[in-house]
Design a protein around this motif. Structure first.
Motif, PDB file in Angstrom:
ATOM      1  N   ALA A  45       0.332  -1.021  -0.288  1.00 28.78           N
ATOM      2  CA  ALA A  45       0.046  -0.179  -0.134  1.00 28.78           C
ATOM      3  C   ALA A  45       0.505   0.763   0.147  1.00 28.78           C
ATOM      4  CB  ALA A  45      -1.462   0.373   1.128  1.00 28.78           C
ATOM      5  N   ASP A  46       1.590   1.240   0.488  1.00 22.42           N
ATOM      6  CA  ASP A  46       2.956   2.529   0.645  1.00 22.42           C
ATOM      7  C   ASP A  46       3.630   2.543  -0.559  1.00 22.42           C
ATOM      8  OD1 ASP A  46       2.249   2.251   3.534  1.00 22.42           O
ATOM      9  OD2 ASP A  46       4.389   1.807   4.177  1.00 22.42           O
ATOM     10  N   ALA A  47       4.080   1.503  -1.181  1.00 22.87           N
ATOM     11  CA  ALA A  47       4.549   1.870  -3.359  1.00 22.87           C
ATOM     12  C   ALA A  47       2.973   3.107  -3.691  1.00 22.87           C
ATOM     13  CB  ALA A  47       5.107   0.896  -3.686  1.00 22.87           C
ATOM     14  N   LEU A  48       1.884   2.221  -3.173  1.00 16.91           N
ATOM     15  CA  LEU A  48       0.872   2.815  -4.013  1.00 16.91           C
ATOM     16  C   LEU A  48       0.315   3.972  -3.691  1.00 16.91           C
ATOM     17  CD1 LEU A  48      -1.504   1.882  -5.922  1.00 16.91           C
ATOM     18  CD2 LEU A  48      -2.091   0.858  -3.353  1.00 16.91           C
ATOM     19  N   PHE A  49       0.066   4.314  -2.202  1.00 15.25           N
ATOM     20  CA  PHE A  49      -0.071   5.847  -2.550  1.00 15.25           C
ATOM     21  C   PHE A  49       1.167   6.412  -2.921  1.00 15.25           C
ATOM     22  CE2 PHE A  49       1.834   9.240  -0.208  1.00 15.25           C
ATOM     23  CZ  PHE A  49       1.272   9.789   0.381  1.00 15.25           C
ATOM     24  N   GLU A  50       2.616   6.296  -2.754  1.00 18.74           N
ATOM     25  CA  GLU A  50       3.717   6.444  -4.195  1.00 18.74           C
ATOM     26  C   GLU A  50       3.089   7.208  -4.925  1.00 18.74           C
ATOM     27  OE1 GLU A  50       5.900   8.814  -2.244  1.00 18.74           O
ATOM     28  OE2 GLU A  50       6.597   7.678  -0.411  1.00 18.74           O
ATOM     29  N   ARG A  51       2.605   5.794  -6.098  1.00 17.42           N
ATOM     30  CA  ARG A  51       2.945   6.097  -7.246  1.00 17.42           C
ATOM     31  C   ARG A  51       1.033   6.646  -7.554  1.00 17.42           C
ATOM     32  NH1 ARG A  51       2.949   0.473  -6.969  1.00 17.42           N
ATOM     33  NH2 ARG A  51       0.763   0.093  -7.215  1.00 17.42           N
ATOM     34  N   LEU A  52       0.178   6.888  -6.753  1.00 12.71           N
ATOM     35  CA  LEU A  52      -1.034   7.611  -6.476  1.00 12.71           C
ATOM     36  C   LEU A  52      -0.248   9.189  -6.730  1.00 12.71           C
ATOM     37  CD1 LEU A  52      -3.886   5.678  -5.484  1.00 12.71           C
ATOM     38  CD2 LEU A  52      -2.743   5.782  -7.194  1.00 12.71           C
ATOM     39  N   ALA A  53      -0.076   9.201  -5.606  1.00 16.96           N
ATOM     40  CA  ALA A  53       0.677  10.556  -5.335  1.00 16.96           C
ATOM     41  C   ALA A  53       1.330  11.318  -6.287  1.00 16.96           C
ATOM     42  CB  ALA A  53       1.788  11.069  -4.255  1.00 16.96           C
ATOM     43  N   ARG A  54       1.861  10.227  -7.403  1.00 15.69           N
ATOM     44  CA  ARG A  54       2.757  11.142  -8.573  1.00 15.69           C
ATOM     45  C   ARG A  54       1.668  11.247  -9.761  1.00 15.69           C
ATOM     46  NH1 ARG A  54       6.263   7.744  -7.761  1.00 15.69           N
ATOM     47  NH2 ARG A  54       5.465   5.680  -9.387  1.00 15.69           N
ATOM     48  N   VAL A  55       0.922  10.082  -9.822  1.00 14.48           N
ATOM     49  CA  VAL A  55       0.479  10.161 -11.430  1.00 14.48           C
ATOM     50  C   VAL A  55      -0.761  10.140 -11.431  1.00 14.48           C
ATOM     51  CG1 VAL A  55       2.334   7.298 -11.520  1.00 14.48           C
ATOM     52  CG2 VAL A  55      -0.272   7.810 -11.618  1.00 14.48           C
ATOM     53  N   VAL A  56      -1.369  10.463 -10.198  1.00 18.22           N
ATOM     54  CA  VAL A  56      -3.059  10.764 -10.478  1.00 18.22           C
ATOM     55  C   VAL A  56      -2.800  12.885 -11.252  1.00 18.22           C
ATOM     56  CG1 VAL A  56      -5.007  11.302  -9.346  1.00 18.22           C
ATOM     57  CG2 VAL A  56      -4.010   8.457  -9.372  1.00 18.22           C
ATOM     58  N   PRO A  57      -3.695  12.669 -11.664  1.00 15.31           N
ATOM     59  CA  PRO A  57      -3.837  13.871 -12.539  1.00 15.31           C
ATOM     60  C   PRO A  57      -4.794  14.966 -11.392  1.00 15.31           C
ATOM     61  CG  PRO A  57      -5.201  13.182 -13.689  1.00 15.31           C
ATOM     62  CD  PRO A  57      -4.604  11.596 -12.906  1.00 15.31           C
TER      63      PRO A  57
END
Length: 208
Positions: A45-57
């Motif tokens: 989940a922590d890696a998912l958080f980092e990805r979403l924070a970066r790629v979601v517009p």
């Protein structure tokens, strides 16, 4: 924005949702409402958080309150049914939720809403998801929290004793039955140090 600190329990695990059958704890709330809780449902989940924070517009919204326009204190993104999701793990989580809950709900979850609470100043006031069918029908809203834990509060609509859940690092909370009509939920502001959190909401068609 506060710095995000990952969970030591989330290191070195396969990313994805865990089992639901036999692991979810259901609490009846009264008046036909209930809440299911499954701590640590999403591994990685922590890696998912980092990805979403970066790629979601992400975008900010403004709302009219009385005689002035104010900024909504969180960032938002809504994915309607058929719209490509920003990470394959969200699709995997949605399929797992549907496999477990669709027989009881009578329909699948179809939309995904994301809220980014950047620090303790971001919040959402008391409300129920009553736009659309949630105002008249029993339904479910499933929330997966990634990032730092924040309090999600529940209380009977109109006031009453408050129930508190600290959600983060892949925790799942599902509000079901009459919960959107007869109860309210909120993420309050906090003066304590609070890291960033993303709330991922899975809803059926016509429920906001």
């Amino acid at each position: 924005m506060s710095a995000f600190q990952g969970s030591l329990l989330d290191l070195g695990e396969r990313s994805g949702p865990g089992p639901l059958a036999g692991t979810v704890r259901r609490t009846p709330l009264g008046r036909g409402a209930w809440v299911d809780v499954r701590p640590g449902w999403i591994s990685g989940a922590d890696a998912l958080f980092e990805r979403l924070a970066r790629v979601v517009p992400w975008h900010a919204e403004q709302r009219r309150m009385y005689d002035r326009t104010v900024a909504v204190p969180r960032l938002l993104k809504f994915y309607d049914e058929g719209e490509a999701l920003p990470d394959p793990l969200l699709g995997e989580a949605g399929r797992a939720l549907n496999a477990h809950y669709a027989p009881e709900l009578g329909e699948p979850f179809r939309t995904v809403g994301l809220c980014f609470y950047r620090d303790g100043r971001d919040s959402v006031a008391w409300h129920g998801d009553r736009i659309g069918r949630g105002s008249t029908e029993d339904t479910m809203v499933a929330i997966v929290s990634v990032g730092a834990p924040r309090a999600l509060l529940l209380r009977p609509r109109g006031g009453g004793p408050t129930i508190r859940h600290e959600l983060g690092h892949g925790d799942l909370l599902v509000m079901g039955g009459s919960c959107q009509r007869t109860w309210e939920h909120a993420v309050p502001k906090t003066a304590r140090a609070a890291g960033p959190r993303i709330s991922i909401q899975f809803r059926p068609r016509g429920v906001r």
